[in-house]
Every structure is written in structure tokens, then in C-alpha cells.
Design an enzyme around this catalytic site. Structure first.
Site, PDB file in Angstrom:
ATOM      1  N   LYS A  51     -33.497 -15.353   9.329  1.00 55.63           N
ATOM      2  CA  LYS A  51     -33.670 -14.783  10.749  1.00 55.63           C
ATOM      3  C   LYS A  51     -32.270 -14.867  11.237  1.00 55.63           C
ATOM      4  O   LYS A  51     -31.384 -15.997  11.069  1.00 55.63           O
ATOM      5  CB  LYS A  51     -34.456 -15.470  11.767  1.00 55.63           C
ATOM      6  CG  LYS A  51     -34.477 -16.821  12.148  1.00 55.63           C
ATOM      7  CD  LYS A  51     -33.456 -17.494  13.123  1.00 55.63           C
ATOM      8  CE  LYS A  51     -33.535 -16.547  14.567  1.00 55.63           C
ATOM      9  NZ  LYS A  51     -32.814 -17.409  15.596  1.00 55.63           N
ATOM     10  N   LYS A  94     -36.356   0.140   5.672  1.00 55.20           N
ATOM     11  CA  LYS A  94     -35.532  -0.528   4.880  1.00 55.20           C
ATOM     12  C   LYS A  94     -34.178  -0.948   5.597  1.00 55.20           C
ATOM     13  O   LYS A  94     -34.068  -0.512   6.663  1.00 55.20           O
ATOM     14  CB  LYS A  94     -35.184   0.418   3.735  1.00 55.20           C
ATOM     15  CG  LYS A  94     -36.473   0.934   3.086  1.00 55.20           C
ATOM     16  CD  LYS A  94     -36.166   0.403   1.541  1.00 55.20           C
ATOM     17  CE  LYS A  94     -37.069   1.365   0.314  1.00 55.20           C
ATOM     18  NZ  LYS A  94     -38.284   0.664   0.229  1.00 55.20           N
ATOM     19  N   ASP A 111     -21.941   8.213  -7.145  1.00 50.09           N
ATOM     20  CA  ASP A 111     -22.319   9.389  -8.161  1.00 50.09           C
ATOM     21  C   ASP A 111     -21.398  10.087  -8.881  1.00 50.09           C
ATOM     22  O   ASP A 111     -21.365  10.198 -10.382  1.00 50.09           O
ATOM     23  CB  ASP A 111     -23.128  10.176  -7.439  1.00 50.09           C
ATOM     24  CG  ASP A 111     -24.812  10.097  -7.784  1.00 50.09           C
ATOM     25  OD1 ASP A 111     -25.208   9.233  -8.863  1.00 50.09           O
ATOM     26  OD2 ASP A 111     -25.699  10.289  -6.737  1.00 50.09           O
ATOM     27  N   ASP A 152      -8.016  -4.581   6.924  1.00 51.64           N
ATOM     28  CA  ASP A 152      -7.949  -3.693   7.756  1.00 51.64           C
ATOM     29  C   ASP A 152      -8.752  -3.541   9.050  1.00 51.64           C
ATOM     30  O   ASP A 152      -8.327  -3.473  10.037  1.00 51.64           O
ATOM     31  CB  ASP A 152      -8.248  -2.219   7.008  1.00 51.64           C
ATOM     32  CG  ASP A 152      -7.168  -1.551   6.023  1.00 51.64           C
ATOM     33  OD1 ASP A 152      -5.908  -1.821   6.250  1.00 51.64           O
ATOM     34  OD2 ASP A 152      -7.811  -1.169   4.957  1.00 51.64           O
ATOM     35  N   TYR A 163       0.659  -1.414   0.017  1.00 51.09           N
ATOM     36  CA  TYR A 163       0.105  -0.045   0.136  1.00 51.09           C
ATOM     37  C   TYR A 163       1.052   1.139   0.121  1.00 51.09           C
ATOM     38  O   TYR A 163       0.447   2.255   0.060  1.00 51.09           O
ATOM     39  CB  TYR A 163      -1.007   0.040   1.360  1.00 51.09           C
ATOM     40  CG  TYR A 163      -2.089  -1.004   0.794  1.00 51.09           C
ATOM     41  CD1 TYR A 163      -2.982  -0.835   0.070  1.00 51.09           C
ATOM     42  CD2 TYR A 163      -2.026  -2.488   1.439  1.00 51.09           C
ATOM     43  CE1 TYR A 163      -4.132  -1.918  -0.287  1.00 51.09           C
ATOM     44  CE2 TYR A 163      -2.927  -3.257   1.018  1.00 51.09           C
ATOM     45  CZ  TYR A 163      -3.820  -2.928   0.170  1.00 51.09           C
ATOM     46  OH  TYR A 163      -4.919  -3.961  -0.076  1.00 51.09           O
ATOM     47  N   ARG A 207     -10.134  -2.435  -7.939  1.00 52.90           N
ATOM     48  CA  ARG A 207     -10.704  -1.968  -6.432  1.00 52.90           C
ATOM     49  C   ARG A 207      -9.758  -0.731  -6.183  1.00 52.90           C
ATOM     50  O   ARG A 207      -8.530  -0.622  -6.129  1.00 52.90           O
ATOM     51  CB  ARG A 207     -10.307  -3.068  -5.324  1.00 52.90           C
ATOM     52  CG  ARG A 207     -10.609  -2.498  -3.924  1.00 52.90           C
ATOM     53  CD  ARG A 207      -9.416  -2.318  -3.092  1.00 52.90           C
ATOM     54  NE  ARG A 207      -9.756  -1.844  -1.629  1.00 52.90           N
ATOM     55  CZ  ARG A 207      -8.956  -1.331  -0.879  1.00 52.90           C
ATOM     56  NH1 ARG A 207      -7.667  -1.221  -1.113  1.00 52.90           N
ATOM     57  NH2 ARG A 207      -9.205  -1.049   0.446  1.00 52.90           N
ATOM     58  N   PHE A 208     -10.545   0.557  -5.805  1.00 53.11           N
ATOM     59  CA  PHE A 208      -9.757   1.649  -5.574  1.00 53.11           C
ATOM     60  C   PHE A 208      -9.487   1.868  -4.122  1.00 53.11           C
ATOM     61  O   PHE A 208     -10.509   2.147  -3.265  1.00 53.11           O
ATOM     62  CB  PHE A 208     -10.395   2.744  -6.147  1.00 53.11           C
ATOM     63  CG  PHE A 208     -10.406   2.965  -7.947  1.00 53.11           C
ATOM     64  CD1 PHE A 208      -9.236   3.389  -8.551  1.00 53.11           C
ATOM     65  CD2 PHE A 208     -11.544   2.087  -8.510  1.00 53.11           C
ATOM     66  CE1 PHE A 208      -9.265   3.302  -9.894  1.00 53.11           C
ATOM     67  CE2 PHE A 208     -11.542   2.077  -9.885  1.00 53.11           C
ATOM     68  CZ  PHE A 208     -10.313   2.668 -10.491  1.00 53.11           C
ATOM     69  N   ASP A 209      -8.224   1.953  -3.815  1.00 50.72           N
ATOM     70  CA  ASP A 209      -7.828   2.088  -2.518  1.00 50.72           C
ATOM     71  C   ASP A 209      -8.109   3.761  -1.955  1.00 50.72           C
ATOM     72  O   ASP A 209      -7.784   4.395  -2.834  1.00 50.72           O
ATOM     73  CB  ASP A 209      -6.450   1.789  -2.196  1.00 50.72           C
ATOM     74  CG  ASP A 209      -5.832   2.007  -0.930  1.00 50.72           C
ATOM     75  OD1 ASP A 209      -6.278   1.234  -0.080  1.00 50.72           O
ATOM     76  OD2 ASP A 209      -4.905   2.760  -0.832  1.00 50.72           O
ATOM     77  N   PHE A 210      -8.055   3.926  -0.864  1.00 52.75           N
ATOM     78  CA  PHE A 210      -8.342   5.181  -0.286  1.00 52.75           C
ATOM     79  C   PHE A 210      -8.858   6.263  -1.277  1.00 52.75           C
ATOM     80  O   PHE A 210      -8.580   7.376  -1.371  1.00 52.75           O
ATOM     81  CB  PHE A 210      -6.768   5.584   0.158  1.00 52.75           C
ATOM     82  CG  PHE A 210      -6.935   7.042   1.172  1.00 52.75           C
ATOM     83  CD1 PHE A 210      -7.103   6.591   2.490  1.00 52.75           C
ATOM     84  CD2 PHE A 210      -6.722   8.293   0.728  1.00 52.75           C
ATOM     85  CE1 PHE A 210      -7.104   7.608   3.453  1.00 52.75           C
ATOM     86  CE2 PHE A 210      -6.884   9.317   1.756  1.00 52.75           C
ATOM     87  CZ  PHE A 210      -6.862   9.095   3.109  1.00 52.75           C
ATOM     88  N   GLU A 233     -13.035   2.043  -1.987  1.00 54.78           N
ATOM     89  CA  GLU A 233     -12.850   2.101  -0.665  1.00 54.78           C
ATOM     90  C   GLU A 233     -13.140   3.522   0.070  1.00 54.78           C
ATOM     91  O   GLU A 233     -12.208   4.218   0.162  1.00 54.78           O
ATOM     92  CB  GLU A 233     -11.641   1.434  -0.221  1.00 54.78           C
ATOM     93  CG  GLU A 233     -11.442   1.443   1.460  1.00 54.78           C
ATOM     94  CD  GLU A 233     -10.082   1.506   1.724  1.00 54.78           C
ATOM     95  OE1 GLU A 233      -9.861   1.100   3.069  1.00 54.78           O
ATOM     96  OE2 GLU A 233      -9.100   2.187   1.296  1.00 54.78           O
ATOM     97  N   TRP A 252     -30.471   1.658   0.111  1.00 49.93           N
ATOM     98  CA  TRP A 252     -30.585   3.086  -0.805  1.00 49.93           C
ATOM     99  C   TRP A 252     -30.322   2.790  -2.251  1.00 49.93           C
ATOM    100  O   TRP A 252     -30.857   3.195  -3.334  1.00 49.93           O
ATOM    101  CB  TRP A 252     -29.938   4.296  -0.372  1.00 49.93           C
ATOM    102  CG  TRP A 252     -30.652   4.988   0.789  1.00 49.93           C
ATOM    103  CD1 TRP A 252     -31.990   4.763   1.084  1.00 49.93           C
ATOM    104  CD2 TRP A 252     -30.146   6.245   1.557  1.00 49.93           C
ATOM    105  NE1 TRP A 252     -32.319   5.740   2.205  1.00 49.93           N
ATOM    106  CE2 TRP A 252     -31.267   6.616   2.435  1.00 49.93           C
ATOM    107  CE3 TRP A 252     -29.051   6.701   1.538  1.00 49.93           C
ATOM    108  CZ2 TRP A 252     -31.219   7.554   3.157  1.00 49.93           C
ATOM    109  CZ3 TRP A 252     -29.076   7.932   2.313  1.00 49.93           C
ATOM    110  CH2 TRP A 252     -29.976   8.557   3.257  1.00 49.93           C
TER     111      TRP A 252
END
Length: 418
Positions: free
Chosen positions: A387, A281, A247, A301, A75, A192-195, A219, A288
């Protein structure tokens, strides 16, 4: 988002269309490492497990950062074009990726482009230049608020390292070239986009559009809302920040559902009312925008040997019973699957099996039936009930509906419609 292919093209052509996988909603991700993996011949270790991972029903494996790094976990990147790392050699990485392709498992590269470790001292006497290695940027590539001559950051600062200035055209051009190399030459399919809170989401959008990965997840991790040490019931502002990031990527990337993780790990301690928001919900990003919510119980982490924000270890199967039956895109952590014993692994496999067989996907509907201190129950789609919690509960049969137990374990049960 790309258009869905119609008509005569085969499945393979469809797979290359960015957006197809998000629309399909059938992903089950596997995080293929923990914080200690660099101490072992990791690419070889994973290659020996590809068959098991594929057989369990996973679709994509998130691998640790594939390129040279100052610290062994990957990293703190330096030479982005060297594939020889503490996880293994370039040869072993390519053998792993080839084996995954044979088993129709996609490979996800961990993309660390918020910061980079300099090779030489530049202006101000700090290591803010990258001479002598590919992408030999100068001080202009480093943000002015982290010791460089670039512009100020478009996001949060990652302390202690030169942070990359994505506003610079030459930097973005080089990053795009590198991402295309990872995608098309090395052969990673997913990113996968770090930070991700470190730089504007509009750059992620540009990078995705240029490199055309099949699936992406960011992330975007910031703190949940707490009062003292107690988690607020309402985490709407927390999930809204993640949604704003999605978005910002033009909806091209999904995001890890840190909101759901934060709530779920409190709920399993006997506060299951937390799993129903004021609108009835699910209370995380899942409630959402489920098609962009990547759910998980722990990662390298939050869990592993770092344990920054761990899920209560005696409740992880309740966590998996929740995320593997619910909408969103569930992720299983390496440790739970390979290091916590056969019983846990078999229980996870059975839950994945139910998810696949009953056709649960990222957009499946959820009807929450109970949410109280020691019980949560819900109906997912029309064919599955579940359940979690210590209270007993079972779905009510009517004259035209019979439920049969699909799988169960300590404090959880899942039923399917007969």
C-alpha cells in the site's frame, strides 16, 4: 527475438542471446549519473561504488554518453570514436567497465544518434559537415529540415543542431560500425537510445539486430495529456505512442514508461485513484506491455538540477514502493541512492530485496485492491501485497493466509505471504 537456448549450454552462452534478458524479466536498472556528473572524475567515482551497486541487486548500470561531445554532459556528440570526455579518460572508462564485469553488472551506453555537432561550415554557411574526425560525413548526412542536404526527418526535430539523416545507407553503415565497436571492442552490453522520437523506430531495430546488445531501452518522451495544468485521468493515447515505438523496433527494445511517471507523481499528492485505469489495470505502459516498460521516478532531465518534470521530493519513497513491487523493469536514480541519505538508500535496498526474494519480475500479475484519494493497494503475484498513501490499510488474513510485514516507511508498506 532470439530463441531461448535449450539444454546443455551454460548460462554465459544464454546471456549472449538477444531477447534472453527481456524474457527473463528480472532486471533492476541503476541510472549511474545526474546532470552535474561531468564536473567530477565520474568514471573513477563510479568505479569506487561498483561494489555497493552490485550488492544492492542491480543488474545493469546506465552510464552517460561515453564519447566526445561539444557540451560537457555528452548529449551533443561530435567525434564518436573518442572516449576521452568530461567524465574521464578512455583508460578510466575501461577500468570502470572491467570492474563492473567482475561484479557481473552490465554496462549500458547512452546512444546519442539523433543529432551531431558539425566541425566545419558547409553549404548554407552552417556547421553541417564533419571533416577532420572519424565518420567525416558531408551535408548529405544532415536532414534537409535542419540545414543539410539529406532527406527530411523521419521523426521530431531536435532544435539547434544538425539532425542525422538515418535514411542514408552510408550513415546507417557507419552508425552500425560504431555501435559494434562500442559493443564488442569497448565492451558495453546494453544500449539506451536518446531522443528516440527523433528518428524512425525501424532504424533502431536495424541497429539492435546488427550490434546485438543484450538489453535496450528507448527514451520516447513526449507530453502527457493535460487540461491546463491538470493531468488527464486517461493517458491511453500517450502510452499507445510509446507502445507503437516499441512495436516499431520489432519488440527488441523496451521503453521508459513516461506515462507511469507522469501519473504516479500526481497520484502521490493524494489522487491515488489515478493508479487504476478504467479496466482496473495499471494506467501506464506497465499496464499494457509490462515486459517492455522501464519504470522510473526521476532521471537527469526530469530531476537533478534540470528539474524539467520532477517527482515531488517528499514522496519519492512512495514512488519507489510502487515501481519496485510492480511489474515492468524498475530503475533507481543515482541521486536518490547516493545523495539523499542513508535512510532513503536503505529503504530502496529493502524494497529491491523483497522484489528479488519474492520473485517479482517484469510480467508479474497485479490485482489492484484499492485506488482512492489517499490510498492505493495491490497484490502482486500471489505472495506480495503493498500500500501507498496516508490512509491505513493491511491485507486481510483468511484461515489459510497469513501476511507478514516485509518492509515499510512513511506512507508505504509491503507484506509477504508467510
Amino acid at each position: 527475438m532470439g530463441l531461448l537456448n535449450t539444454g546443455h549450454q551454460d548460462q554465459n552462452n544464454q546471456q549472449t542471446d538477444i531477447g534472453t534478458i527481456l524474457k527473463n524479466g528480472k532486471e533492476i536498472l541503476f541510472q549511474g549519473f545526474n546532470w552535474e556528473s561531468h564536473k567530477y572524475n565520474w568514471w573513477e567515482n563510479l568505479e569506487s561504488k561498483v561494489g555497493d551497486i552490485a550488492k544492492a541487486g542491480f543488474t545493469s548500470v546506465w552510464l552517460p554518453p561515453p564519447t566526445h561531445s561539444f557540451s560537457p554532459q555528452g548529449y551533443t556528440p561530435q567525434n564518436l570514436y573518442s572516449l576521452n570526455t568530461n567524465y574521464g579518460s578512455e583508460h578510466h572508462l575501461k577500468a570502470l567497465l572491467a570492474k563492473m564485469k567482475q561484479h557481473k553488472l552490465r554496462s549500458m551506453a547512452d546512444i546519442v544518434i539523433n543529432h551531431r555537432v558539425g566541425t566545419t561550415q558547409g553549404r548554407g554557411g552552417i556547421y553541417n559537415r564533419f571533416d577532420g574526425i572519424p565518420l567525416s560525413w558531408d551535408e548529405r548526412a544532415v536532414t534537409s529540415d535542419t540545414g543539410g542536404q539529406g532527406n527530411t526527418k523521419t521523426g521530431a526535430i531536435f532544435q539547434g543542431f544538425p539532425n542525422i539523416d538515418h535514411t542514408q545507407d552510408f550513415v546507417r553503415k557507419d552508425i552500425i560500425g560504431w555501435l559494434r565497436w562500442l559493443r564488442h571492442n569497448v565492451g558495453f552490453e546494453d544500449f539506451r537510445f536518446d531522443f528516440a522520437k527523433g528518428f524512425s523506430a525501424k532504424y533502431v531495430k536495424e541497429y539492435i539486430e546488427a550490434a546485438k546488445p543484450l538489453f535496450c531501452v528507448g527514451e520516447f518522451w513526449d507530453s502527457c495529456n493535460y487540461r491546463g495544468s491538470s493531468l488527464d485521468y486517461n493517458q491511453d493515447s500517450h502510452r499507445q505512442r510509446i507502445i507503437n515505438w516499441i512495436d516499431g523496433t520489432g519488440q527488441l527494445s523496451a521503453a521508459f514508461d513516461f506515462t507511469t511517471k507522469g501519473i504516479l507523481q500526481e497520484a502521490v499528492k493524494g489522487e491515488f485513484w489515478r493508479l487504476r485505469d478504467a479496466q482496473g489495470k495499471p494506467p501506464g505502459v506497465m499496464g499494457w506491455w509490462p515486459s517492455r516498460s522501464v519504470t522510473f521516478v526521476d532521471n537527469h532531465d526530469t530531476g537533478s538540477t534540470q528539474a524539467h518534470w520532477p517527482f515531488p521530493s517528499d514522496h519519492i519513497m512512495e514512488g519507489y514502493a510502487y515501481i519496485l513491487t510492480h511489474p515492468g523493469i524498475p530503475t533507481v536514480f543515482y541521486d536518490h541512492f547516493f545523495e539523499w541519505g542513508n535512510s532513503i538508500r536503505n529503504q530502496i535496498v529493502k524494497l529491491i530485496d523483497v522484489r528479488k526474494r519474492e520473485g517479482i519480475h517484469s510480467r508479474s500479475s497485479v490485482r489492484i485492491l484499492e485506488g482512492k484519494q489517499n490510498l492505493y493497494s495491490a497484490m502482486i503475484g500471489e505472495k506480495v501485497c503493498m500500500k501507498i498513501g496516508s490512509a491505513s490499510w493491511c491485507p486481510s488474513a483468511s484461515h489459510h493466509t497469513q501476511w507478514e510485514l516485509a518492509t515499510s516507511g512513511h506512507n508505504y508498506a509491503v507484506w509477504r505471504k508467510q
